[in-house]
Design a protein around this motif. Structure first.
Motif, PDB file in Angstrom:
ATOM      1  N   LEU A   1      -4.286  -5.503  -8.139  1.00 59.23           N
ATOM      2  CA  LEU A   1      -5.632  -4.998  -8.435  1.00 59.23           C
ATOM      3  C   LEU A   1      -6.455  -4.834  -7.148  1.00 59.23           C
ATOM      4  CD1 LEU A   1      -7.957  -6.245 -11.271  1.00 59.23           C
ATOM      5  CD2 LEU A   1      -8.827  -6.080  -8.959  1.00 59.23           C
ATOM      6  N   THR A   2      -6.465  -5.855  -6.310  1.00 63.56           N
ATOM      7  CA  THR A   2      -7.272  -5.792  -5.087  1.00 63.56           C
ATOM      8  C   THR A   2      -6.763  -4.713  -4.146  1.00 63.56           C
ATOM      9  OG1 THR A   2      -5.901  -7.563  -4.157  1.00 63.56           O
ATOM     10  CG2 THR A   2      -7.944  -8.216  -5.226  1.00 63.56           C
ATOM     11  N   GLN A   3      -5.442  -4.585  -4.020  1.00 62.47           N
ATOM     12  CA  GLN A   3      -4.892  -3.548  -3.148  1.00 62.47           C
ATOM     13  C   GLN A   3      -5.225  -2.163  -3.676  1.00 62.47           C
ATOM     14  OE1 GLN A   3      -4.068  -2.236  -0.204  1.00 62.47           O
ATOM     15  NE2 GLN A   3      -2.462  -3.791   0.032  1.00 62.47           N
ATOM     16  N   ALA A   4      -5.153  -1.990  -4.992  1.00 64.69           N
ATOM     17  CA  ALA A   4      -5.457  -0.685  -5.584  1.00 64.69           C
ATOM     18  C   ALA A   4      -6.918  -0.311  -5.381  1.00 64.69           C
ATOM     19  CB  ALA A   4      -5.110  -0.703  -7.070  1.00 64.69           C
ATOM     20  N   ARG A   5      -7.816  -1.278  -5.535  1.00 62.21           N
ATOM     21  CA  ARG A   5      -9.240  -0.981  -5.368  1.00 62.21           C
ATOM     22  C   ARG A   5      -9.595  -0.664  -3.908  1.00 62.21           C
ATOM     23  NH1 ARG A   5     -12.970  -1.988  -9.587  1.00 62.21           N
ATOM     24  NH2 ARG A   5     -12.058  -0.707 -11.237  1.00 62.21           N
ATOM     25  N   VAL A   6      -8.846  -1.240  -2.970  1.00 65.73           N
ATOM     26  CA  VAL A   6      -9.058  -0.897  -1.564  1.00 65.73           C
ATOM     27  C   VAL A   6      -8.674   0.559  -1.322  1.00 65.73           C
ATOM     28  CG1 VAL A   6      -8.244  -1.338   0.789  1.00 65.73           C
ATOM     29  CG2 VAL A   6      -8.806  -3.244  -0.710  1.00 65.73           C
ATOM     30  N   LEU A   7      -7.567   1.004  -1.922  1.00 69.05           N
ATOM     31  CA  LEU A   7      -7.084   2.368  -1.727  1.00 69.05           C
ATOM     32  C   LEU A   7      -7.876   3.387  -2.525  1.00 69.05           C
ATOM     33  CD1 LEU A   7      -3.250   1.612  -1.861  1.00 69.05           C
ATOM     34  CD2 LEU A   7      -4.640   2.024   0.183  1.00 69.05           C
ATOM     35  N   ASN A   8      -8.382   2.981  -3.698  1.00 70.32           N
ATOM     36  CA  ASN A   8      -9.147   3.894  -4.553  1.00 70.32           C
ATOM     37  C   ASN A   8     -10.223   3.089  -5.285  1.00 70.32           C
ATOM     38  OD1 ASN A   8     -10.199   5.756  -6.342  1.00 70.32           O
ATOM     39  ND2 ASN A   8      -8.203   6.449  -7.136  1.00 70.32           N
ATOM     40  N   PRO A   9     -11.421   2.981  -4.707  1.00 64.77           N
ATOM     41  CA  PRO A   9     -12.474   2.136  -5.312  1.00 64.77           C
ATOM     42  C   PRO A   9     -12.926   2.608  -6.684  1.00 64.77           C
ATOM     43  CG  PRO A   9     -12.990   2.685  -3.019  1.00 64.77           C
ATOM     44  CD  PRO A   9     -11.840   3.554  -3.421  1.00 64.77           C
ATOM     45  N   ARG A  10     -12.679   3.870  -7.041  1.00 65.76           N
ATOM     46  CA  ARG A  10     -13.187   4.408  -8.306  1.00 65.76           C
ATOM     47  C   ARG A  10     -12.145   4.394  -9.422  1.00 65.76           C
ATOM     48  NH1 ARG A  10     -14.585   7.654  -4.296  1.00 65.76           N
ATOM     49  NH2 ARG A  10     -12.898   9.110  -4.807  1.00 65.76           N
ATOM     50  N   ILE A  11     -10.927   3.960  -9.136  1.00 66.93           N
ATOM     51  CA  ILE A  11      -9.880   4.038 -10.146  1.00 66.93           C
ATOM     52  C   ILE A  11     -10.148   3.060 -11.282  1.00 66.93           C
ATOM     53  CG2 ILE A  11      -8.371   2.295  -9.087  1.00 66.93           C
ATOM     54  CD1 ILE A  11      -5.997   4.143  -9.885  1.00 66.93           C
TER      55      ILE A  11
ATOM     56  N   ALA B   1       0.828  -1.201   0.000  1.00 69.21           N
ATOM     57  CA  ALA B   1       0.000   0.000   0.000  1.00 69.21           C
ATOM     58  C   ALA B   1       0.866   1.255   0.000  1.00 69.21           C
ATOM     59  CB  ALA B   1      -0.927  -0.007   1.210  1.00 69.21           C
ATOM     60  N   ALA B   2       2.000   1.212   0.695  1.00 69.59           N
ATOM     61  CA  ALA B   2       2.871   2.390   0.767  1.00 69.59           C
ATOM     62  C   ALA B   2       3.401   2.759  -0.613  1.00 69.59           C
ATOM     63  CB  ALA B   2       4.030   2.116   1.731  1.00 69.59           C
ATOM     64  N   THR B   3       3.756   1.755  -1.418  1.00 70.22           N
ATOM     65  CA  THR B   3       4.265   2.019  -2.766  1.00 70.22           C
ATOM     66  C   THR B   3       3.193   2.651  -3.642  1.00 70.22           C
ATOM     67  OG1 THR B   3       5.758   0.125  -2.567  1.00 70.22           O
ATOM     68  CG2 THR B   3       5.361   0.980  -4.771  1.00 70.22           C
ATOM     69  N   LEU B   4       1.983   2.096  -3.593  1.00 73.09           N
ATOM     70  CA  LEU B   4       0.890   2.629  -4.408  1.00 73.09           C
ATOM     71  C   LEU B   4       0.505   4.043  -3.960  1.00 73.09           C
ATOM     72  CD1 LEU B   4      -1.323  -0.587  -4.663  1.00 73.09           C
ATOM     73  CD2 LEU B   4       0.059   0.432  -6.474  1.00 73.09           C
ATOM     74  N   LEU B   5       0.533   4.287  -2.647  1.00 67.26           N
ATOM     75  CA  LEU B   5       0.213   5.626  -2.147  1.00 67.26           C
ATOM     76  C   LEU B   5       1.273   6.633  -2.580  1.00 67.26           C
ATOM     77  CD1 LEU B   5      -1.043   4.708   1.438  1.00 67.26           C
ATOM     78  CD2 LEU B   5      -2.423   5.639  -0.439  1.00 67.26           C
ATOM     79  N   ALA B   6       2.538   6.206  -2.563  1.00 68.08           N
ATOM     80  CA  ALA B   6       3.614   7.104  -2.996  1.00 68.08           C
ATOM     81  C   ALA B   6       3.477   7.464  -4.470  1.00 68.08           C
ATOM     82  CB  ALA B   6       4.970   6.448  -2.732  1.00 68.08           C
ATOM     83  N   ALA B   7       2.908   6.568  -5.253  1.00 68.93           N
ATOM     84  CA  ALA B   7       2.696   6.830  -6.676  1.00 68.93           C
ATOM     85  C   ALA B   7       1.466   7.683  -6.934  1.00 68.93           C
ATOM     86  CB  ALA B   7       2.584   5.520  -7.440  1.00 68.93           C
TER      87      ALA B   7
END
Length: 562
Positions: free
Chosen positions: A79-89, A51-57
């Motif tokens: 994919l699952t981690q990204a959708r948790v951080l941003n459900p609309r992406i 999650a830290a890597t995706l948030l930094a991006a």
């Protein structure tokens, strides 16, 4: 400025997508698990799934995430981690498993799955069929090859009017680059310009579907003429069967000779029952001398061995792979077919493409447990199990009468070896070679004089980049440094295109209309340019990817899959 697109996984495919997006002027950030030589700008180093890597991006503010790893399990985790951080992406996933990708597209909103193999395979197939395709276009439930025409002095289109070519429904004019000056394709069509030497034009051509008309008599003749292909399969069974018949014959002849009052039928019945263990007419041996009883005991042991061998050979032939190989060898076409060497992800997609166009295909694959063998055989495509670099297997595929050969295994060196073996047998045979490294591919083509050497990564990259830039893309291609895409937009009452003529729209926004679906009919040609768009119409168009933002500004929700 916050990133709009994130490319996760800068391997060979991911880095090319990342570079192409930056070339098109998109705001893009890359995520890699290692340093990328020569490009440290807009790059995040870290674990893809963290999650830290995706948030930094900038995952929470980004509009699109492109996942390009070659590992389906890793891509699903990202994919699952990204959708948790941003459900609309919006997520573009590279997936080898097409069925998994289809399910994800159905279940997840704003998700598009793409496969390098599925994107590259049509271009391989078109190249084998003689089309120097630079891309593909999905129209009218068909995949159209896209190629660039360079107009020279002897070109059949030299001197032709563009509006005449525009009216032909069997082709779609996509891009026009005159030798002098700059003018859009639509303007050139309206002005009635003629093509001249030095002009370049990109055209999508409707594929020809070969009819599959063949009588049962012809198919039977094909089987009979190919019997020689599987002689080595039938020799052990024939030898075992002859040994069994010889054993029965010797036993029958012995009982008839010694027991003159025993009929041939009784002796034969007893011999078969004795050797197979079924029994019957035991009195033939019970009333015989001791020497015959000893002979009977020996024949029982010999018969048991012969029967065991025959059963083993039959089981191996019928229940094992030999029977399928037997049938495959009998179905090998005698001429005008395509040979696909390598039944991997791209190989099976090429088979589907060629088969759907009505062409005969033969596969050469060394792995008897290949996961796609069932797919090929369900299509009626014969599979020769063996090494395609060996002349015996190439000859078994009737290489001397084939239309073309495609070497598409996962190994570049194996593909080169197969192609050189094929060239040694048939120097004039068109050969399409798969090569992962685009630079190495060009060198291989020049040195060994292969017709076409293609890199799946290079072919698939524009599709990923185009999908990342917006909408469900119907096709794409590259001309020079310009990436253009084909898409569909639905006209609503609030759509800024509603009520306007297509010809007038092309003056404000750089795009080329392909056709319109309106009132259960399709409009093409000059009628298309004069049509005023109404609510409910679906406009199919092509435009440079760098200009897609013009549509986002006015119709961000109107780009639809077709």
């Amino acid at each position: 400025m916050k990133p709009r697109i994130i490319v996760c996984g800068l391997g060979r495919t991911g880095y090319q997508i990342f570079s192409l997006l930056k070339q098109q002027g998109a705001s893009v950030v890359g995520i890699s698990d290692r340093l990328v030589p020569g490009n440290c700008q807009d790059l995040i180093i870290g674990d893809f799934r963290a999650a830290a890597t995706l948030l930094a991006a900038g995952i929470q503010e980004a509009q699109t995430l492109v996942i390009t790893s070659s590992d389906d399990a890793l891509n699903l985790a990202i994919l699952t981690q990204a959708r948790v951080l941003n459900p609309r992406i919006r997520i573009i996933s590279r997936l080898f498993n097409n069925s998994l990708g289809d399910r994800l597209d159905q279940i997840l909103p704003n998700h598009v799955s793409l496969s390098v193999a599925a994107l590259a395979a049509p271009v391989f197939a078109f190249a084998a069929m003689g089309n120097q395709a630079i891309g593909q276009l999905r129209l009218f439930n068909q995949t159209w090859p896209i190629h660039e025409e360079y107009i020279h002095e002897s070109h059949p289109w030299n001197g032709c009017r563009l509006n005449e070519l525009w009216e032909d429904r069997s082709r779609m004019l996509i891009y026009y680059r005159p030798v002098q000056g700059q003018v859009s394709l639509v303007s050139a069509v309206v002005q009635g310009r003629t093509l001249q030497s030095g002009d370049r034009i990109i055209v999508g051509t409707q594929p020809n579907i070969r009819s599959r008309r063949g009588s049962w008599l012809r198919r039977l003749f094909k089987v009979l003429t190919n019997l020689r292909q599987f002689q080595h399969h039938g020799q052990p069974i024939l030898a075992g069967t002859l040994a069994l018949l010889l054993t029965i014959f010797i036993a029958t002849l012995t009982y008839v000779s010694v027991q003159l009052n025993t009929s041939i039928v009784d002796a034969l019945y007893f011999s078969v029952g004795m050797i197979t263990g079924a029994g019957g007419k035991e009195e033939v041996a019970e009333l015989a001398p001791d020497s015959i009883k000893i002979f009977t005991a020996v024949m029982m042991l010999v018969g048991a061995g012969v029967i065991g061998i025959c059963y083993a050979l039959l089981n191996d032939f019928i229940l094992g792979t030999r029977f399928n190989q037997f049938l495959d060898a009998a179905r090998v076409p005698s001429r005008h077919h395509y040979i696909v060497c390598g039944l991997g992800g791209i190989g099976v997609q090429i088979i589907n493409q060629l088969h759907s166009h009505g062409y005969d295909v033969v596969v050469i694959e060394p792995d008897t447990h290949n996961r796609f063998l069932g797919v090929a055989r369900s299509l009626g495509v014969p599979v020769i199990i063996g090494d395609a670099s060996l002349a015996t297997h190439l000859k078994a595929a009737n290489i001397h009468t084939a239309e073309a050969l495609l070497a598409v295994t996962s190994s570049d060196m194996t593909n080169v070896e197969i192609s050189l073996s094929a060239k040694a047998l048939t120097p004039n045979l068109p050969i399409v070679v798969r090569n992962h490294d685009p630079q190495f591919a060009r060198g291989v083509q020049q040195v060994f004089n292969f017709e076409v050497v293609l890199s799946p990564t290079e072919l698939a990259t524009p599709a990923f980049a185009a999908a990342a830039l917006g909408g469900r893309i119907l096709g794409n291609g590259m001309t020079g440094d310009t990436l253009w895409v084909a898409l569909a937009t639905t006209i609503t009452l609030k759509h800024p295109f509603c009520g306007r003529r297509v010809k007038d729209l092309t003056l404000d926004i750089e795009f080329v209309p392909l056709y319109i679906e309106t009132r259960n009919q399709k409009l093409h040609g000059l009628d298309l340019l004069e049509t005023a768009l109404a609510a409910g119409d679906v406009l199919y168009l092509t435009m440079p990817a760098s200009q897609l933002e013009q549509l986002w500004r006015v119709t961000p929700s109107q780009l639809l899959a077709s």
